[in-house]
Design an enzyme around this catalytic site. Structure first.
Site, short mmCIF file in Angstrom:
data_model
loop_
_atom_site.label_atom_id
_atom_site.label_comp_id
_atom_site.label_asym_id
_atom_site.label_seq_id
_atom_site.Cartn_x
_atom_site.Cartn_y
_atom_site.Cartn_z
CG HIS A 33 -1.90 -0.97 1.35
ND1 HIS A 33 -2.22 -2.04 2.44
CD2 HIS A 33 -2.98 -1.41 0.51
CE1 HIS A 33 -3.01 -2.72 2.26
NE2 HIS A 33 -3.61 -2.48 1.03
NE ARG A 64 -2.76 -7.76 -4.04
CZ ARG A 64 -3.53 -7.96 -3.07
NH1 ARG A 64 -2.78 -7.95 -1.84
NH2 ARG A 64 -4.80 -8.43 -3.08
CE LYS A 122 -13.76 -6.57 2.38
NZ LYS A 122 -12.84 -5.77 1.37
CB SER A 171 -4.02 -6.96 4.35
OG SER A 171 -3.68 -5.70 3.80
N1 COA Z 1 -14.17 -11.53 4.31
C1 COA Z 1 -13.06 -11.38 4.94
N2 COA Z 1 -11.97 -10.56 4.52
C2 COA Z 1 -12.04 -10.22 3.12
C3 COA Z 1 -13.03 -10.42 2.29
C4 COA Z 1 -14.13 -11.19 2.70
N3 COA Z 1 -15.23 -11.54 2.14
N4 COA Z 1 -12.71 -9.92 1.11
C5 COA Z 1 -11.51 -9.63 1.34
N5 COA Z 1 -11.11 -9.59 2.51
C6 COA Z 1 -9.73 -9.06 3.12
C7 COA Z 1 -8.57 -9.52 2.49
O1 COA Z 1 -7.64 -9.51 3.73
C8 COA Z 1 -7.94 -8.56 1.57
O2 COA Z 1 -6.90 -7.95 1.79
P1 COA Z 1 -5.51 -8.62 0.69
O3 COA Z 1 -6.10 -8.80 -0.46
O4 COA Z 1 -4.57 -7.78 0.86
O5 COA Z 1 -5.21 -9.86 1.50
C9 COA Z 1 -8.78 -7.25 2.14
O6 COA Z 1 -9.85 -7.70 2.69
C10 COA Z 1 -8.85 -6.13 0.86
O7 COA Z 1 -10.03 -6.77 0.03
P2 COA Z 1 -10.81 -6.14 -0.97
O8 COA Z 1 -12.14 -6.27 -1.00
O9 COA Z 1 -9.67 -6.52 -2.25
O10 COA Z 1 -10.15 -4.61 -1.03
P3 COA Z 1 -10.32 -3.38 0.23
O11 COA Z 1 -11.22 -4.03 1.43
O12 COA Z 1 -9.08 -2.82 0.27
O13 COA Z 1 -11.42 -2.49 -0.44
C11 COA Z 1 -13.47 -1.23 -0.94
C12 COA Z 1 -12.52 -2.59 -0.82
C13 COA Z 1 -13.30 -0.62 0.60
C14 COA Z 1 -12.80 -0.18 -1.77
C15 COA Z 1 -14.88 -1.48 -1.16
O14 COA Z 1 -15.22 -2.56 -0.54
C16 COA Z 1 -15.78 -0.45 -0.94
O15 COA Z 1 -15.71 0.60 -1.74
N6 COA Z 1 -16.23 -0.21 0.30
C17 COA Z 1 -17.28 0.73 0.48
C18 COA Z 1 -18.61 0.18 0.23
C19 COA Z 1 -18.92 0.42 -1.22
O16 COA Z 1 -19.06 1.41 -1.72
N7 COA Z 1 -19.53 -0.89 -1.63
C20 COA Z 1 -20.00 -0.85 -2.91
C21 COA Z 1 -18.64 -1.20 -4.01
S1 COA Z 1 -19.27 -1.06 -5.67
#
Ligand code: COA
Length: 161
Positions: free
Chosen positions: A18, A91, A42, A129
């Site tokens: 990051h 990545r 998550k 992560s």
């Molecule tokens: N359960 C538990 N952990 C999870 C998971 C799940 N279902 N899916 C992913 N993770 C964990 C993993 O550890 C992952 O990290 P890693 O790939 O480095 O190991 C980490 O969460 C990241 O997951 P990811 O979904 O790839 O991205 P993010 O969490 O960094 O970002 C957001 C995603 C926050 C940008 C997105 O969820 C978001 O915009 N959320 C806000 C709500 C929203 O607008 N939703 C609609 C989107 S269209």
């Protein structure tokens, strides 16, 4: 015109991958807002206040960065911040399909918001992560993968201090 980008994620915890994306973004944009999603579904290892603090400490040497938590739709947060660019790291091919879906969905929700992507430098592309947490939980050494303050926090949280 000031170019402002939002770099969203769960950051549970922030890694050197990051940080690589953030440093590269600072060469392209005037201002970077790191947006930390609550992401309670998550079941994060660190709560939202801890994640904000870990990110703030990890980036405190860099200028033009703001760290904020959010618990809404990302596009709504972006609108509140008056920002129309979202940044995500890719990545490798495993990330691509999900990122494509996220970017297209965000575009459907807010058509003036663009998503841009940065590939982390090759030496950071294996860092995730979830793997870092797994290594820490098994008392492994994560110092090559996360900032120093995060390494210390992982040791305490995983009972390895
Ligand atoms: N359960 C538990 N952990 C999870 C998971 C799940 N279902 N899916 C992913 N993770 C964990 C993993 O550890 C992952 O990290 P890693 O790939 O480095 O190991 C980490 O969460 C990241 O997951 P990811 O979904 O790839 O991205 P993010 O969490 O960094 O970002 C957001 C995603 C926050 C940008 C997105 O969820 C978001 O915009 N959320 C806000 C709500 C929203 O607008 N939703 C609609 C989107 S269209």
């Amino acid at each position: 015109m000031t170019q402002h980008v939002i770099y969203p994620g769960t950051f549970d915890p922030i890694t050197l991958g990051h940080i690589n994306i953030i440093k590269r973004a600072l060469t392209l944009f005037d201002k970077v807002t790191i947006a930390i999603a609550n992401s309670t579904s998550k079941r994060p290892m660190f709560d939202i206040d801890q994640r904000v603090e870990l990110v703030q400490r990890a980036v405190h040497d860099y200028k033009n960065i703001t760290v904020k938590a959010f618990d809404s739709l990302l596009v709504e947060f972006a609108k509140q911040q008056k920002c129309n660019i979202i940044l995500r790291g890719i990545r490798g091919v495993d990330d691509l399909e999900y990122e494509k879906q996220l970017a297209l969905m965000n575009k459907k929700l807010a058509k003036n918001i663009e998503t841009v992507f940065i590939l982390p430098d090759i030496e950071f592309q294996h860092i995730s992560s979830s793997l870092v947490k797994d290594i820490a939980l098994h008392q492994g050494d994560v110092s090559k993968f996360v900032p120093k303050n995060v390494c210390a926090a992982l040791k305490i949280t995983s009972g390895n201090a």
